[in-house]
Design an enzyme around this catalytic site. Sequence first.
Site, PDB file in Angstrom:
ATOM      1  N   GLY A 113      85.426 -20.424  75.764  1.00 49.03           N
ATOM      2  CA  GLY A 113      85.098 -19.556  76.909  1.00 49.03           C
ATOM      3  C   GLY A 113      83.943 -19.187  77.149  1.00 49.03           C
ATOM      4  O   GLY A 113      83.482 -18.084  77.323  1.00 49.03           O
ATOM      5  N   SER A 158      82.431 -20.096  80.157  1.00 50.61           N
ATOM      6  CA  SER A 158      82.220 -20.071  81.510  1.00 50.61           C
ATOM      7  C   SER A 158      81.827 -18.822  82.158  1.00 50.61           C
ATOM      8  O   SER A 158      81.126 -18.786  83.327  1.00 50.61           O
ATOM      9  CB  SER A 158      83.469 -20.840  82.304  1.00 50.61           C
ATOM     10  N   ARG A 159      82.087 -17.799  81.565  1.00 53.61           N
ATOM     11  CA  ARG A 159      81.702 -16.331  82.204  1.00 53.61           C
ATOM     12  C   ARG A 159      81.556 -15.171  81.030  1.00 53.61           C
ATOM     13  O   ARG A 159      81.782 -15.671  79.945  1.00 53.61           O
ATOM     14  CB  ARG A 159      82.608 -15.941  83.255  1.00 53.61           C
ATOM     15  N   VAL A 193      92.568 -24.059  74.122  1.00 54.70           N
ATOM     16  CA  VAL A 193      92.296 -23.814  72.837  1.00 54.70           C
ATOM     17  C   VAL A 193      93.665 -23.610  72.082  1.00 54.70           C
ATOM     18  O   VAL A 193      93.640 -23.763  71.022  1.00 54.70           O
ATOM     19  CB  VAL A 193      91.289 -22.905  72.210  1.00 54.70           C
ATOM     20  N   ASN A 251      84.888 -17.919  71.122  1.00 52.20           N
ATOM     21  CA  ASN A 251      84.728 -16.913  72.158  1.00 52.20           C
ATOM     22  C   ASN A 251      86.172 -16.745  73.098  1.00 52.20           C
ATOM     23  O   ASN A 251      86.290 -15.736  73.529  1.00 52.20           O
ATOM     24  CB  ASN A 251      83.446 -16.700  72.817  1.00 52.20           C
ATOM     25  N   SER A 268      87.001  -8.285  67.841  1.00 62.22           N
ATOM     26  CA  SER A 268      86.950  -6.979  68.468  1.00 62.22           C
ATOM     27  C   SER A 268      87.169  -5.700  67.767  1.00 62.22           C
ATOM     28  O   SER A 268      87.681  -5.689  66.781  1.00 62.22           O
ATOM     29  CB  SER A 268      87.844  -6.990  69.611  1.00 62.22           C
ATOM     30  N   TYR A 302      96.846  -8.024  71.298  1.00 65.64           N
ATOM     31  CA  TYR A 302      95.466  -7.964  71.396  1.00 65.64           C
ATOM     32  C   TYR A 302      94.499  -7.860  69.926  1.00 65.64           C
ATOM     33  O   TYR A 302      94.002  -8.548  69.484  1.00 65.64           O
ATOM     34  CB  TYR A 302      94.596  -7.463  72.532  1.00 65.64           C
ATOM     35  N   ALA A 362      95.993  -7.357  67.219  1.00 67.88           N
ATOM     36  CA  ALA A 362      96.613  -7.891  66.073  1.00 67.88           C
ATOM     37  C   ALA A 362      95.978  -9.574  66.112  1.00 67.88           C
ATOM     38  O   ALA A 362      95.859  -9.849  64.998  1.00 67.88           O
ATOM     39  CB  ALA A 362      98.382  -8.445  66.077  1.00 67.88           C
ATOM     40  N   ILE A 375      82.455  -3.808  76.384  1.00 69.30           N
ATOM     41  CA  ILE A 375      81.346  -4.679  77.007  1.00 69.30           C
ATOM     42  C   ILE A 375      81.698  -4.717  78.489  1.00 69.30           C
ATOM     43  O   ILE A 375      82.783  -5.005  78.760  1.00 69.30           O
ATOM     44  CB  ILE A 375      81.160  -5.973  76.221  1.00 69.30           C
TER      45      ILE A 375
END
Length: 242
Positions: free
Chosen positions: A11, A13-14, A64, A90, A142, A155, A157, A188
């Site tokens: 992850g 790329s940004r 992934v 990530n 997170s 998310y 979980a 963030i």
Amino acid sequence: MLKGKTAVVTGGSRGIGAAIAKKLASMGADVAILYAGNQQAAESVCQEIADTYGQRAVSYRCDVAGFADVKDTVAKIKADFGGAQILVNNAGIVRDGLVAMMKEADYDAVLDTNLKGAFHMIRHMVPLFLRAREGSIVNVTSVAGLIGNPGQCNYAASKAGLVGLTKSVAKELAPKGIRCNAVAPGFIQTDMTEDQAESPLLSMIPLGQMGQPEDIAEAVAYLLTAKYVTGEVLRVDGGIAM
């Protein structure tokens, strides 16, 4: 500090992933950036790393969530870089919804990418670490995985699962000199959270503001170089999960 090492960032790329990739490059690491769809963004980060830090950076398209896809991508990284000593998991997605109405497909997609994706990467990267006789893994979890969040049962979980994965992998691989830690970001400022700029949850942050991707990158850099730290979950959340 990371000179001569190769870091793999999923992850990348940004957002947070791009900030992590740049931070590790600034510390002397070459970087393999995995991305899901935006090739242009990934190649832009690679170019910036080369221009700004003089480090080698190569992008790889990889889902992934796919065991075989990850296996093939890690083989390409090994061929291109000769190996790797660092992994930052990530990559993550959201498919928010109330539990009473959540579609099974949305639950599965989030678990497959966020949790199984990290397992797939660790599973296929560990042989490279064993060959190098060193390795450091950081999983980006997170605070949602620590305290929960309404509308994000899938998310939360997946991110809670990452905590358990981190601690189990840390115990299993410590005798081999391989460390595994996690960073738990709060709110963030990224593309993923732009719709939460007016969220009432922001008033619950003791420091009173959203964090920046660079804040997470700094925490990842610390855990990758903290030789006597493993199995740790480091919150970077402005105090919201105290």
